[in-house]
Design an enzyme around this catalytic site. Structure first.
Site, short mmCIF file in Angstrom:
data_model
loop_
_atom_site.label_atom_id
_atom_site.label_comp_id
_atom_site.label_asym_id
_atom_site.label_seq_id
_atom_site.Cartn_x
_atom_site.Cartn_y
_atom_site.Cartn_z
N GLY A 24 0.72 -1.19 -0.08
CA GLY A 24 -0.14 -0.29 -0.14
C GLY A 24 1.40 1.71 -0.34
O GLY A 24 0.11 1.90 0.42
N ASP B 249 15.73 -5.43 -3.56
CA ASP B 249 15.85 -6.10 -4.73
C ASP B 249 16.26 -5.37 -6.08
O ASP B 249 17.28 -4.36 -5.95
CB ASP B 249 14.05 -5.35 -5.81
CG ASP B 249 12.87 -6.21 -4.87
OD1 ASP B 249 12.81 -7.08 -4.13
OD2 ASP B 249 11.73 -5.43 -4.80
N LYS C 71 4.98 -9.73 14.31
CA LYS C 71 5.70 -10.23 15.12
C LYS C 71 6.65 -8.91 14.17
O LYS C 71 6.41 -8.71 12.96
CB LYS C 71 6.18 -11.67 13.49
CG LYS C 71 5.99 -12.61 14.70
CD LYS C 71 7.23 -12.99 15.83
CE LYS C 71 6.17 -13.91 16.36
NZ LYS C 71 7.07 -14.28 17.52
N PRO D 4 10.64 -9.23 10.96
CA PRO D 4 10.57 -8.34 9.35
C PRO D 4 10.76 -7.63 9.12
O PRO D 4 12.26 -6.88 8.31
CB PRO D 4 9.88 -9.17 8.49
CG PRO D 4 9.33 -10.63 10.00
CD PRO D 4 9.65 -9.67 11.02
N CYS E 31 -15.39 1.98 -24.51
CA CYS E 31 -14.30 1.76 -24.94
C CYS E 31 -14.32 0.41 -25.84
O CYS E 31 -15.41 0.28 -27.13
CB CYS E 31 -12.90 1.71 -24.63
SG CYS E 31 -11.13 2.21 -25.61
N MET F 150 -17.79 -0.04 -25.94
CA MET F 150 -19.38 0.79 -26.96
C MET F 150 -19.27 0.10 -28.11
O MET F 150 -19.99 -0.73 -28.91
CB MET F 150 -19.00 1.99 -26.65
CG MET F 150 -20.14 2.66 -27.23
SD MET F 150 -19.20 4.67 -28.56
CE MET F 150 -17.64 4.15 -30.02
N ARG G 68 -7.61 2.31 -30.75
CA ARG G 68 -7.00 2.83 -31.72
C ARG G 68 -8.42 2.38 -33.02
O ARG G 68 -8.08 2.39 -34.85
CB ARG G 68 -5.30 1.99 -32.03
CG ARG G 68 -5.84 0.64 -31.87
CD ARG G 68 -4.46 -0.70 -32.54
NE ARG G 68 -3.19 -0.10 -31.75
CZ ARG G 68 -3.15 -0.36 -31.00
NH1 ARG G 68 -3.91 -1.54 -30.62
NH2 ARG G 68 -1.71 -0.09 -30.25
N HIS H 181 -12.82 6.57 -21.76
CA HIS H 181 -12.97 6.29 -20.53
C HIS H 181 -13.18 7.24 -19.05
O HIS H 181 -12.26 7.85 -18.55
CB HIS H 181 -11.25 5.65 -20.48
CG HIS H 181 -10.92 4.36 -21.11
ND1 HIS H 181 -11.12 3.44 -20.55
CD2 HIS H 181 -9.84 4.27 -22.35
CE1 HIS H 181 -11.01 2.12 -21.59
NE2 HIS H 181 -10.11 2.94 -22.58
N GLU I 285 -14.32 6.57 -16.03
CA GLU I 285 -13.40 6.21 -14.79
C GLU I 285 -12.01 6.86 -14.56
O GLU I 285 -11.57 6.91 -13.84
CB GLU I 285 -13.53 4.61 -14.78
CG GLU I 285 -12.47 3.90 -15.58
CD GLU I 285 -12.87 3.48 -17.09
OE1 GLU I 285 -11.51 3.07 -18.01
OE2 GLU I 285 -13.40 4.67 -17.22
#
Length: 537
Positions: free
Chosen positions: A16, A146, A186, A189, A379, A382, A464, A509, A511
């Protein structure tokens, strides 16, 4: 002078960090500060635009057409501030620039190395385009340790060393796993994660600890002792039922005030009225409305992250819980659709690419149209709606999209045919994509115009292919209303079937522009229609 806040993560991924960065940005914004949030991703792709959703989740598109990580969606939804191409970078983009510069001779013959050349590009990205902001919050993707993230950690270490504590703050997010047999959280970690971070030269100033239950004072003191940090700067991050409860939880934990204290900035009151209103609406949401999402990636919800959030925003607006029913489009048939869509109040077909699972999506669209169930196509949704209408309402049985390269009547065609017949490469795939925010003109007295309460709008696109305008007249004769067009009237942006309860398809879009405190008008109207439908059943 602008101050920099770096958000890193340890122990596990997907803790998060994006929500933490977005929440902190909102909390600082609520105190009157101007904040910018950025994402630095260590993967070697130049951007996520060509990545499989199973690998990355949703591709979030900004106003200026950048294809970015879904965390930028969190940044925008929490702050209400639009992100741009300067707010996202990847290792792939960095190496692309570096190798191009090397080939052009811009490094004047020196040996090009990770340090200083890669780290300098990272630092330039972080330190550029900061005018007008009080805080720049940078989320570093991945976890400490990483391999691919090391250049980013080195770059922010150098920035921290140069700016000192007056203008630079490190927040490290870790996990406190709860062991049921031992009945305790714990801390080991977290200790190891901080040790790993300190080994590369970064000492966290604030430690944010994710946990599934409350963290006791003794546990906080233990973490502070072993991580060499004051107890007041160990911030609990307890799991919340809804992500829109996270900012207030951080505020109650004192995260925003601790940040100001660290920078020796006077603590000022927060204006959080709209967020308390959201919390109140969430608590008052007792009724449910069931929305079916006809999905290709039904097991990977992050592939439709912004759609899910936009539906929730409309639910918050009406004080309704959105009960999402995920339907695997590949397995949806005429034989099982009645069972799978039983007691559904609304059907949504989201965006996507490719031929796989389209038959099931078209079957769902037919079901929505013939049973007068509220329908929303986005998109590709539709485009499939126009194909369904052509096949089953107008009688063009061989209606297809040019995308699938099959014989038939091309109801959907390419926007740009310049690359037709050429080898498909990443370069020309990008060139043919219509990306970013474009203006759209609406037709008066339509569902769309009434929803927006305006005849001129701007929405974000990622496609496209478009509706073939040669078929506009025959569609209109069969009851289809084309209620939105691009400014040059070349691209159909919105279609409607006004004789139905609510049947709308959009090429853009919507959203991407919805906020919890400002739900998108089309999602508001879709959920309104679904609520009315469930009340009439």
């Amino acid at each position: 002078m602008v101050r920099f806040i770096f958000v890193t993560g340890g122990v596990v991924s997907s803790l998060g960090k994006g929500l933490t960065a977005a929440s902190l940005a909102m909390l600082l914004q609520a105190k009157g500060f101007k904040v910018c949030v950025r994402k630095l991703d260590p993967y070697l792709n130049v951007d996520p635009g060509t990545m499989n959703p199973h690998e990355h989740g949703e591709v979030y598109v900004t106003d200026d057409g950048a294809e970015t990580d879904l965390d930028l969606g969190h940044y925008e939804r929490f702050t209400g501030v639009s992100s741009c191409k300067f707010d996202s970078i990847t290792t792939g983009a960095i190496y692309s620039k570096l190798l191009k510069d090397e080939r052009l001779g811009n490094y004047t013959g020196v040996t090009v190395q990770i340090i200083p050349h890669v780290t300098n590009i990272i630092k330039d990205f972080i330190l550029s385009n900061t005018k007008g902001f009080d805080f720049i919050i940078c989320e570093i993707g991945g976890t400490v340790g990483d391999i691919e993230g090391l250049p980013f950690f080195e770059a922010i270490r150098q920035i921290g060393n140069k700016l000192k504590n007056e203008n630079c703050l490190f927040i490290h997010l870790t996990l406190l796993p709860y062991v049921k047999t031992a009945r305790e959280l714990k801390t080991k970690p977290t200790q190891h994660s901080v040790k790993e971070l300190r080994a590369i030269g970064i000492t966290p100033n604030i430690l944010v600890c994710r946990a599934e239950r409350n963290i006791s004072k003794s546990e906080i003191d233990k973490i502070a002792l072993f991580c060499n940090i004051e107890s007041e700067y160990v911030i609990p991050a307890i799991d919340q039922k809804n992500i829109y409860l996270v900012p207030i939880a951080y505020h109650n934990s004192g995260l925003d005030n601790k940040v100001l204290k660290f920078f020796n900035i006077n603590v000022v009151p927060s204006k959080l009225d709209k967020w308390y209103d959201i919390i109140g609406r969430l608590k008052d949401s007792s009724s449910k409305v069931r929305i079916a999402i006809i999905a290709k990636y039904h097991k990977l919800k992050d592939a439709y992250k912004s759609v899910i959030e936009a539906l929730d925003h409309a639910g918050i607006y009406y004080k309704y819980k959105i009960d999402l029913v995920w339907i695997n489009a590949e397995n949806l048939t005429e034989e099982n659709i009645n069972k799978k869509l039983l007691n559904i109040d609304g059907i949504l077909v989201p965006g996507g690419f490719g031929e796989r699972a389209t038959k099931g999506k078209i079957t769902a669209i037919t079901y929505a149209r013939t049973n007068n169930i509220p329908f929303f196509g986005i998109c590709f949704g539709m485009q499939l709606a126009t194909i369904e209408i052509a096949q089953n309402l107008i009688g063009i049985k061989d209606a297809v999209t040019e995308e699938f390269k099959v014989d038939g009547t091309k109801i959907i065609e390419k926007i740009n045919k310049n690359c037709e017949g050429s080898k498909i490469t990443i370069e020309n795939v990008k060139k043919t994509m219509r990306l970013g925010s474009y203006p759209c003109s609406l037709v008066a007295n339509t569902i769309a115009a009434n929803a927006y309460k305006s005849l001129e709008i701007n929405e974000r696109h990622r496609h496209r292919y478009k509706f073939n305008n040669e078929f506009q007249n025959i569609f209109e004769k069969n009851g289809v209303v084309f209620s939105g067009f691009s400014k040059d009237e070349e691209i159909v942006e919105i279609i409607e079937l006004p004789e139905l309860r609510w049947f709308v398809g959009v090429q853009f879009h919507p959203e991407f522009k919805s906020k919890p405190f400002e739900a998108h008008p089309l999602f508001i109207q879709f959920i309104k229609a679904a609520i009315e439908y469930t009340l009439r059943k």
